[in-house]
Design a protein around this motif. Structure first.
Motif, short mmCIF file in Angstrom:
data_model
loop_
_atom_site.label_atom_id
_atom_site.label_comp_id
_atom_site.label_asym_id
_atom_site.label_seq_id
_atom_site.Cartn_x
_atom_site.Cartn_y
_atom_site.Cartn_z
N LYS A 189 7.85 45.80 45.83
CA LYS A 189 8.92 45.32 44.95
C LYS A 189 9.81 44.32 45.68
CE LYS A 189 12.68 46.99 42.03
NZ LYS A 189 13.35 48.16 41.47
N VAL A 190 10.13 44.60 46.93
CA VAL A 190 10.97 43.70 47.73
C VAL A 190 10.23 42.40 47.98
CG1 VAL A 190 11.98 43.37 50.02
CG2 VAL A 190 12.34 45.52 48.81
N GLN A 191 8.97 42.48 48.33
CA GLN A 191 8.20 41.27 48.62
C GLN A 191 8.02 40.42 47.36
OE1 GLN A 191 4.87 43.30 50.42
NE2 GLN A 191 5.51 42.67 52.47
N ARG A 192 7.85 41.04 46.19
CA ARG A 192 7.70 40.29 44.94
C ARG A 192 8.95 39.48 44.60
NH1 ARG A 192 5.32 45.03 42.96
NH2 ARG A 192 7.26 45.56 41.92
N GLU A 193 10.13 40.01 44.94
CA GLU A 193 11.38 39.32 44.62
C GLU A 193 11.51 38.01 45.39
OE1 GLU A 193 14.75 38.86 42.35
OE2 GLU A 193 13.20 40.37 42.16
N ASN A 194 10.91 37.94 46.57
CA ASN A 194 10.87 36.71 47.36
C ASN A 194 12.25 36.11 47.59
OD1 ASN A 194 9.71 34.68 48.87
ND2 ASN A 194 9.22 33.41 47.10
N LEU A 195 13.13 36.89 48.18
CA LEU A 195 14.49 36.43 48.46
C LEU A 195 14.62 35.78 49.84
CD1 LEU A 195 16.46 39.45 47.00
CD2 LEU A 195 16.17 37.20 45.99
N LYS A 196 13.51 35.52 50.45
CA LYS A 196 13.48 34.87 51.76
C LYS A 196 14.24 35.67 52.82
CE LYS A 196 12.85 30.21 49.90
NZ LYS A 196 12.04 30.61 48.85
N GLY A 197 14.09 36.97 52.76
CA GLY A 197 14.71 37.84 53.75
C GLY A 197 13.74 38.22 54.84
N GLU A 198 14.24 38.98 55.79
CA GLU A 198 13.42 39.46 56.90
C GLU A 198 13.14 40.95 56.71
OE1 GLU A 198 15.35 38.58 60.62
OE2 GLU A 198 15.93 36.60 59.92
N ILE A 199 11.86 41.31 56.77
CA ILE A 199 11.45 42.70 56.63
C ILE A 199 11.07 43.23 58.01
CG2 ILE A 199 9.77 44.30 55.66
CD1 ILE A 199 9.53 42.35 53.27
N GLU A 200 11.69 44.34 58.39
CA GLU A 200 11.38 45.01 59.65
C GLU A 200 10.85 46.40 59.30
OE1 GLU A 200 13.72 46.75 63.58
OE2 GLU A 200 14.75 45.39 62.22
N ILE A 201 9.60 46.67 59.61
CA ILE A 201 9.00 47.98 59.36
C ILE A 201 9.46 48.94 60.45
CG2 ILE A 201 6.86 49.27 59.07
CD1 ILE A 201 7.29 47.12 56.91
N LEU A 202 10.15 50.02 60.05
CA LEU A 202 10.67 50.99 61.02
C LEU A 202 9.72 52.16 61.23
CD1 LEU A 202 14.39 51.01 59.82
CD2 LEU A 202 13.36 49.66 61.65
N ASP A 203 9.06 52.62 60.18
CA ASP A 203 8.03 53.65 60.26
C ASP A 203 7.23 53.62 58.97
OD1 ASP A 203 9.32 55.32 58.29
OD2 ASP A 203 10.57 56.19 59.87
N ASP A 204 6.36 54.62 58.75
CA ASP A 204 5.50 54.62 57.57
C ASP A 204 6.26 54.67 56.25
OD1 ASP A 204 3.32 54.54 59.21
OD2 ASP A 204 2.87 56.67 59.07
#
Length: 78
Positions: free
Chosen positions: A4-19
């Protein structure tokens, strides 16, 4: 949620913290436009408090008002 976050495409930075957890950082001028989108995640989204904006307090106040309106809660500590 990540999709859902990726679909919005707000040009933000995603940091995966865990599963099950990720941190999404965006810089925006119009938080009011984003509030409904952020709130659509419900309890699964956490806003990090920041001295440069009041988004955390704004959303907390709005959730508290909705809870009081619908008789779910009776006030909340700041």
């Amino acid at each position: 949620m990540l999709d859902k976050v990726q679909r919005e495409n707000l040009k933000g930075e995603i940091e995966i913290l865990d599963d099950r957890t990720f941190k999404y950082t965006i810089y925006a001028r119009d938080w009011d436009r984003l509030k409904p989108w952020i709130m659509s995640f419900g309890h699964r989204a956490k806003i990090v408090e920041n001295k440069d904006h009041s988004l955390y307090q704004d959303i907390k106040k709005e959730w508290t008002e909705m809870g009081e309106l619908y008789g779910i809660i009776c006030g909340a500590k700041e």
